[in-house]
Design a protein around this motif. Structure first.
Motif, PDB file in Angstrom:
ATOM      1  N   GLN A 162       0.811  -1.213   0.000  1.00 18.07           N
ATOM      2  CA  GLN A 162       0.000   0.000   0.000  1.00 18.07           C
ATOM      3  C   GLN A 162       0.849   1.270   0.000  1.00 18.07           C
ATOM      4  O   GLN A 162       0.445   2.300  -0.508  1.00 18.07           O
ATOM      5  N   HIS A 163       2.054   1.193   0.552  1.00 16.71           N
ATOM      6  CA  HIS A 163       2.893   2.385   0.631  1.00 16.71           C
ATOM      7  C   HIS A 163       3.754   2.582  -0.619  1.00 16.71           C
ATOM      8  O   HIS A 163       4.512   3.529  -0.703  1.00 16.71           O
ATOM      9  N   HIS A 164       3.666   1.681  -1.591  1.00 15.39           N
ATOM     10  CA  HIS A 164       4.409   1.839  -2.841  1.00 15.39           C
ATOM     11  C   HIS A 164       3.621   2.783  -3.764  1.00 15.39           C
ATOM     12  O   HIS A 164       2.511   2.465  -4.173  1.00 15.39           O
ATOM     13  N   LYS A 165       4.198   3.937  -4.084  1.00 15.25           N
ATOM     14  CA  LYS A 165       3.443   4.944  -4.834  1.00 15.25           C
ATOM     15  C   LYS A 165       4.044   5.273  -6.196  1.00 15.25           C
ATOM     16  O   LYS A 165       3.330   5.647  -7.107  1.00 15.25           O
ATOM     17  N   LEU A 166       5.373   5.188  -6.334  1.00 12.75           N
ATOM     18  CA  LEU A 166       6.035   5.544  -7.587  1.00 12.75           C
ATOM     19  C   LEU A 166       7.042   4.475  -7.977  1.00 12.75           C
ATOM     20  O   LEU A 166       7.516   3.709  -7.128  1.00 12.75           O
ATOM     21  N   ILE A 167       7.378   4.452  -9.274  1.00 11.15           N
ATOM     22  CA  ILE A 167       8.426   3.574  -9.782  1.00 11.15           C
ATOM     23  C   ILE A 167       9.414   4.455 -10.535  1.00 11.15           C
ATOM     24  O   ILE A 167       9.010   5.316 -11.325  1.00 11.15           O
TER      25      ILE A 167
END
Length: 418
Positions: free
Chosen positions: A244-249
């Motif tokens: 859930q805390h992964h927002k960007l790549i």
């Protein structure tokens, strides 16, 4: 009685000459007799005198002026800049009137340009079908018109200024829509400027000039509209990656350049993945809608990925619940999630392998986006511009990223995660 009649006629003659403004008469113009006047002396600027012959000081605010409806005012000069003659006195123009006049003139210029160039090629030919338009510009007719709507005003102003600066009426011009479509053609196929000049019957220097100008216009007009960080990255409902805390790549990609002549510069621009072994490096970030949200400056190829990330400003947005996914080149930052490394002399656990698989799956999107950027030949082939002009290639990389985002809206990588 005779004396009284004479006096009456004399007074009437003086009155008539004053009312009709004929106290000062205009003689044949001889500029050699004109008094010297300069902007420094004239606080309200210069204007032609009432006879249209000599440069004189314009009237200042509250001074008497030459009003067309007041015959007796013809003995005075015209008002200065941003002043108008009201009731025989110079008064400031109303801001609304100035704005209306500006818009009216701009509309007239736009209509003139559109009427003059409606049938001008190549847009008149490329716009006949979506296939032709996409083949040449990389975008369909609807997308080109959308891009044009973003930067129409700037393109029209550029055309108008170029016409005003021209010293000859025989100089060829491209209409605003043609300037845009030819620049898209250039970015998509990266034809040599000499070839474009031959196709359009222009001089090479003219082509170089307008391509640079239109790329700058695209940078200022479309990049802010098509590339921006999400406002709600820390919102729990925002689409995220494996966690859930992964927002960007993030990932970097290269732009190949020819081998520099200088040995020291060859060290600086060395990049092993480039087909020429030399290039620029640029970092691209996307969200989990698979849209480009950030593009870094371009760097020489030898600069490390983590250095680019640290200088990009992206880390300022990270926190416990806003983290970035990257490859092993980004190891070392607290809120950057990277694949697990195999321990020395050991093996990854099943849990670590599953974690790495999920990270690699998420990173597939940014790798796909970087590959799409290379579909624009100016980034996908060997860049021929001056490699010491970092600002120029950075501008091009941002413009191409914005164009890629426009394509991603119509041709997404894959459906959003539920």
């Amino acid at each position: 009685m005779a004396i009284r009649a004479f006096l009456t006629l004399f007074i009437l003659a003086i009155f008539y000459s004053t009312v009709t403004g004929q106290v000062r008469t205009c003689e044949p113009c001889d500029t050699s007799k004109c008094p010297l006047a300069s902007d420094k002396e004239c606080l309200a600027g210069l204007t032609l005198d009432r006879c249209g012959c000599c440069q004189v000081c314009a009237q200042r605010e509250s001074e008497l002026c030459n009003h067309p409806d007041v015959p007796s005012s013809k003995q005075y000069e015209a008002c200065g800049e941003n002043l108008q003659c009201k009731c025989n006195y110079c008064a400031p123009e109303l801001e609304q009137q100035r704005q209306e006049l500006k818009e009216e003139r701009q509309n007239e210029r736009m209509q003139e340009i559109q009427m003059l160039y409606d049938e001008q090629r190549p847009w008149s030919e490329w716009s006949l079908s979506n296939n032709s338009c996409t083949q040449h510009t990389g975008h369909d007719i609807e997308q080109v018109r959308q891009l044009y709507s973003f930067c129409e005003q700037s393109l029209v102003e550029y055309c108008t200024n170029r016409k005003q600066q021209a010293t000859s009426t025989d100089i060829p011009y491209l209409s605003p829509i043609n300037l845009l479509s030819v620049t898209l053609w250039y970015l998509k196929h990266y034809h040599a400027e000499r070839y474009i000049a031959t196709e359009l019957n222009f001089g090479r220097s003219t082509v170089n000039y307008f391509l640079s100008a239109v790329i700058d216009i695209l940078y200022s007009c479309i990049c802010p509209k098509l590339i921006s960080l999400p406002d709600n990255m820390d919102d729990e409902t925002t689409i995220h990656g494996p966690e859930q805390h992964h927002k960007l790549i993030v990932d970097s990609t290269f732009i190949a350049i020819h081998q520099p002549e200088d040995a020291e510069e060859r060290k600086v621009y060395y990049h092993a993945k480039s087909p020429t072994n030399y290039g620029f490096k640029v970092q691209i970030a996307c969200d989990f809608h698979h849209r480009i949200v950030h593009v870094s400056r371009c760097y020489p190829g030898s600069v490390h990925d983590i250095t680019i990330l640290r200088e990009s400003g992206l880390l300022e947005h990270t926190q416990e619940n806003v983290q970035i996914i990257g490859d092993k080149g980004y190891v070392g930052e607290q809120y950057v999630v990277t694949p697990k490394k195999k321990p020395r002399g050991g093996q990854l656990t099943t849990e670590d392998k599953d974690f790495n698989q999920s990270i690699c799956s998420a990173r597939a999107a940014i790798e796909n986006i970087n590959q799409r950027l290379k579909n624009y030949a100016i980034l996908g082939s060997v860049y021929r511009g001056p490699y010491d002009d970092i600002d120029k290639i950075t501008t091009i990389a941002h413009v191409v990223s914005a164009l890629c985002n426009l394509q991603l809206c119509k041709h997404p990588i894959r459906s959003h995660r539920s």
